[in-house]
Motif scaffolding. Structure first.
Motif, PDB file in Angstrom:
ATOM      1  N   ARG A  24      36.885  46.670  35.225  1.00 23.52           N
ATOM      2  CA  ARG A  24      38.346  46.530  35.136  1.00 23.52           C
ATOM      3  C   ARG A  24      39.034  47.884  35.034  1.00 23.52           C
ATOM      4  NH1 ARG A  24      41.731  42.769  30.809  1.00 23.52           N
ATOM      5  NH2 ARG A  24      43.809  43.514  31.376  1.00 23.52           N
ATOM      6  N   SER A  25      38.586  48.743  34.142  1.00 23.45           N
ATOM      7  CA  SER A  25      39.247  50.029  33.955  1.00 23.45           C
ATOM      8  C   SER A  25      39.061  50.932  35.169  1.00 23.45           C
ATOM      9  CB  SER A  25      38.732  50.717  32.686  1.00 23.45           C
ATOM     10  OG  SER A  25      37.324  50.880  32.727  1.00 23.45           O
ATOM     11  N   TRP A  26      37.886  50.855  35.826  1.00 21.85           N
ATOM     12  CA  TRP A  26      37.654  51.704  37.002  1.00 21.85           C
ATOM     13  C   TRP A  26      38.592  51.329  38.134  1.00 21.85           C
ATOM     14  CZ3 TRP A  26      36.550  51.893  42.128  1.00 21.85           C
ATOM     15  CH2 TRP A  26      36.090  53.113  42.631  1.00 21.85           C
ATOM     16  N   TRP A  27      38.713  50.033  38.405  1.00 18.76           N
ATOM     17  CA  TRP A  27      39.583  49.604  39.495  1.00 18.76           C
ATOM     18  C   TRP A  27      41.057  49.819  39.158  1.00 18.76           C
ATOM     19  CZ3 TRP A  27      38.050  49.188  44.219  1.00 18.76           C
ATOM     20  CH2 TRP A  27      36.712  48.894  44.491  1.00 18.76           C
ATOM     21  N   ASP A  28      41.417  49.677  37.893  1.00 18.07           N
ATOM     22  CA  ASP A  28      42.798  50.007  37.499  1.00 18.07           C
ATOM     23  C   ASP A  28      43.107  51.463  37.805  1.00 18.07           C
ATOM     24  OD1 ASP A  28      43.411  47.481  36.580  1.00 18.07           O
ATOM     25  OD2 ASP A  28      43.114  47.955  34.451  1.00 18.07           O
ATOM     26  N   ALA A  29      42.173  52.358  37.467  1.00 17.52           N
ATOM     27  CA  ALA A  29      42.403  53.789  37.633  1.00 17.52           C
ATOM     28  C   ALA A  29      42.329  54.223  39.087  1.00 17.52           C
ATOM     29  CB  ALA A  29      41.383  54.572  36.805  1.00 17.52           C
ATOM     30  N   ASN A  30      41.570  53.496  39.911  1.00 15.64           N
ATOM     31  CA  ASN A  30      41.300  53.958  41.272  1.00 15.64           C
ATOM     32  C   ASN A  30      41.903  53.076  42.365  1.00 15.64           C
ATOM     33  OD1 ASN A  30      39.198  56.332  41.020  1.00 15.64           O
ATOM     34  ND2 ASN A  30      38.597  54.787  39.511  1.00 15.64           N
ATOM     35  N   ALA A  31      42.746  52.129  41.989  1.00 13.78           N
ATOM     36  CA  ALA A  31      43.306  51.203  42.973  1.00 13.78           C
ATOM     37  C   ALA A  31      44.059  51.932  44.082  1.00 13.78           C
ATOM     38  CB  ALA A  31      44.216  50.188  42.283  1.00 13.78           C
ATOM     39  N   ASP A  90      46.667  26.788  51.335  1.00 19.54           N
ATOM     40  CA  ASP A  90      46.955  26.743  49.900  1.00 19.54           C
ATOM     41  C   ASP A  90      45.881  27.557  49.191  1.00 19.54           C
ATOM     42  OD1 ASP A  90      47.565  26.143  47.283  1.00 19.54           O
ATOM     43  OD2 ASP A  90      47.011  24.025  47.409  1.00 19.54           O
ATOM     44  N   VAL A  91      46.209  28.790  48.778  1.00 20.70           N
ATOM     45  CA  VAL A  91      45.211  29.710  48.253  1.00 20.70           C
ATOM     46  C   VAL A  91      45.710  30.385  46.989  1.00 20.70           C
ATOM     47  CG1 VAL A  91      46.036  31.610  49.719  1.00 20.70           C
ATOM     48  CG2 VAL A  91      43.681  31.659  48.850  1.00 20.70           C
ATOM     49  N   VAL A  92      44.775  30.686  46.076  1.00 14.51           N
ATOM     50  CA  VAL A  92      45.056  31.454  44.867  1.00 14.51           C
ATOM     51  C   VAL A  92      44.092  32.631  44.847  1.00 14.51           C
ATOM     52  CG1 VAL A  92      45.075  31.463  42.341  1.00 14.51           C
ATOM     53  CG2 VAL A  92      45.787  29.410  43.583  1.00 14.51           C
ATOM     54  N   ALA A  93      44.608  33.839  44.584  1.00 19.25           N
ATOM     55  CA  ALA A  93      43.787  35.049  44.529  1.00 19.25           C
ATOM     56  C   ALA A  93      43.646  35.516  43.092  1.00 19.25           C
ATOM     57  CB  ALA A  93      44.413  36.154  45.375  1.00 19.25           C
ATOM     58  N   THR A  94      42.414  35.810  42.670  1.00 25.99           N
ATOM     59  CA  THR A  94      42.169  36.300  41.314  1.00 25.99           C
ATOM     60  C   THR A  94      41.465  37.650  41.363  1.00 25.99           C
ATOM     61  OG1 THR A  94      39.965  35.292  41.076  1.00 25.99           O
ATOM     62  CG2 THR A  94      41.881  33.929  40.515  1.00 25.99           C
ATOM     63  N   ASP A  95      41.746  38.474  40.384  1.00 30.27           N
ATOM     64  CA  ASP A  95      41.022  39.731  40.215  1.00 30.27           C
ATOM     65  C   ASP A  95      41.125  40.159  38.765  1.00 30.27           C
ATOM     66  OD1 ASP A  95      39.783  41.913  42.258  1.00 30.27           O
ATOM     67  OD2 ASP A  95      40.595  42.920  40.498  1.00 30.27           O
ATOM     68  N   VAL A  96      40.111  40.886  38.290  1.00 28.89           N
ATOM     69  CA  VAL A  96      40.108  41.350  36.913  1.00 28.89           C
ATOM     70  C   VAL A  96      41.040  42.544  36.717  1.00 28.89           C
ATOM     71  CG1 VAL A  96      38.192  42.996  37.125  1.00 28.89           C
ATOM     72  CG2 VAL A  96      38.560  41.774  34.950  1.00 28.89           C
ATOM     73  N   SER A  97      41.360  43.264  37.809  1.00 30.61           N
ATOM     74  CA  SER A  97      42.118  44.503  37.717  1.00 30.61           C
ATOM     75  C   SER A  97      43.614  44.289  37.910  1.00 30.61           C
ATOM     76  CB  SER A  97      41.616  45.501  38.764  1.00 30.61           C
ATOM     77  OG  SER A  97      42.493  46.592  38.904  1.00 30.61           O
ATOM     78  N   GLY A  98      44.387  44.616  36.868  1.00 33.00           N
ATOM     79  CA  GLY A  98      45.833  44.561  36.996  1.00 33.00           C
ATOM     80  C   GLY A  98      46.346  45.558  38.009  1.00 33.00           C
TER      81      GLY A  98
END
Length: 272
Positions: A24-31, A90-98
C-alpha cells in the motif's frame, strides 16, 4: 527524498506481515511515477492484460459480460474497469492504494466516465457473499502479498457459484532468470523452486517493497483449495513489431521465454 532511503534490494527473507503491508505505501508513493512511465501504453481507459500488449477487446477472456456484475481486484488506476464502463458493463474497481485510486479519479475526469472505485485490501473484500459473476486482475494484488491463497478465498466468497476468476501474473518461469530484457536475461541464475521474495529495505530496516514468487504448481494448488477449476492457461507470445521494453519484458526475451501467465478459471463449488 524518501524519509527511509533504499538501503538494500534483492532476494531476501522478510517477515510476511511486513512484506504484505508494504504494498500500500509503495504504490501510494510511486503511483504518479508509475503512470508517467507506463500510462501511455496502458491508456486511461483500455484493458491491457500484460506487457505483451494483449487486450481484452481481442482476447475476450472474461467471456460474455452482458448482464454480469464484474469486480476488478488490484485495479491500480482502474484503466481496465474504465474500459469496461465504456462497454456498458456493471463493474466495481478495488485497490489497496489510495494514491492509485486518486489517479483513477483523475482519469475519470479526463475521459468523462464514472468508474466505481473502492479502496480495499484484496484479502478482505468489503462485499457480500455471491455479489459478483466475474472477477479479474491484471498483475494486481497477487504478486504483492505472501498469502495469495487469501485473495483466492475472498474472490471465491464474493463470486456466485460458476463465476469466472481471471488473473494475470508474471510467468513463474521468469523468476529463474535475471530481470533483464536483453541477452543477460536469457540465462537462468536462480532455482525456479526458490520462493524467497524480492524485497527492498530502507535504511531503518523496514520493508519498502516486496514481490512474491509462486510456481505454476503453487498457483494451481491455491486455486483448487479455494474451489476454482482451471479452464485455460494463456501464455501470450511476444507480438512481431512490438519493441517496447517494460522492466524485464522486451522483444529479446519475449521471443524465447514466456513473460506472462493468465489463469482463466471458474468457481466449481461454494467456498468453504
Amino acid at each position: 527524498m524518501s524519509d527511509d532511503p533504499l538501503a538494500e534490494a534483492g532476494y531476501l527473507d522478510v517477515p510476511p506481515s511486513a512484506g504484505g503491508a508494504a504494498s500500500r505505501s509503495w504504490w501510494d508513493a510511486n503511483a504518479d511515477e508509475y503512470l508517467d512511465e507506463h500510462g501511455t501504453f496502458l491508456g486511461p481507459a483500455d484493458f491491457c492484460w500484460c506487457p505483451e500488449g494483449l487486450r481484452e477487446k481481442d482476447a475476450r477472456l472474461l467471456g460474455d459480460l452482458n448482464g454480469r456484475r464484474v469486480l476488478e481486484v488490484g485495479a491500480g488506476a482502474a484503466q481496465c474497469s474504465r474500459w469496461l464502463v465504456g462497454e456498458g458493463v456493471d463493474v466495481v474497481a478495488t485497490d489497496v492504494s489510495g494514491g492509485m485510486l486518486e489517479a483513477g479519479a483523475r482519469y475519470d475526469t479526463d475521459t468523462g466516465r464514472v468508474t466505481p472505485l473502492v479502496q480495499a485490501d484484496a484479502r478482505v473484500l468489503p462485499f457480500a457473499d455471491g455479489s459478483f459473476d466475474v472477477a479479474f486482475t491484471s498483475f494486481g494484488a497477487l504478486p504483492f502479498v505472501p498469502d495469495a491463497d487469501r485473495v483466492h478465498a475472498e474472490v471465491a466468497r464474493v463470486l456466485r457459484t460458476g463465476g469466472r476468476w481471471v488473473f494475470a501474473v508474471t510467468h513463474p518461469v521468469r523468476w529463474a532468470f535475471p530481470d533483464d530484457p536483453g541477452e543477460a536475461g536469457l540465462t537462468a541464475t536462480r532455482s525456479y523452486f526458490d520462493r524467497t521474495p524480492y524485497a527492498e529495505l530502507g535504511e531503518s530496516g523496514s520493508v519498502l517493497y516486496a514481490e512474491y514468487h509462486r510456481t505454476l504448481g503453487d498457483h494451481v494448488g491455491e486455486l483448487v483449495a479455494a474451489g476454482f477449476v482451471l479452464d485455460r492457461l494463456v501464455e501470450p507470445e511476444w507480438p512481431a513489431g512490438h519493441d517496447r521494453t517494460w522492466g524485464g519484458w522486451g522483444p529479446v526475451r519475449g521471443a524465447r521465454l514466456p513473460g506472462t501467465a493468465i489463469f482463466v478459471t471458474h468457481l466449481g463449488r461454494p467456498p468453504g
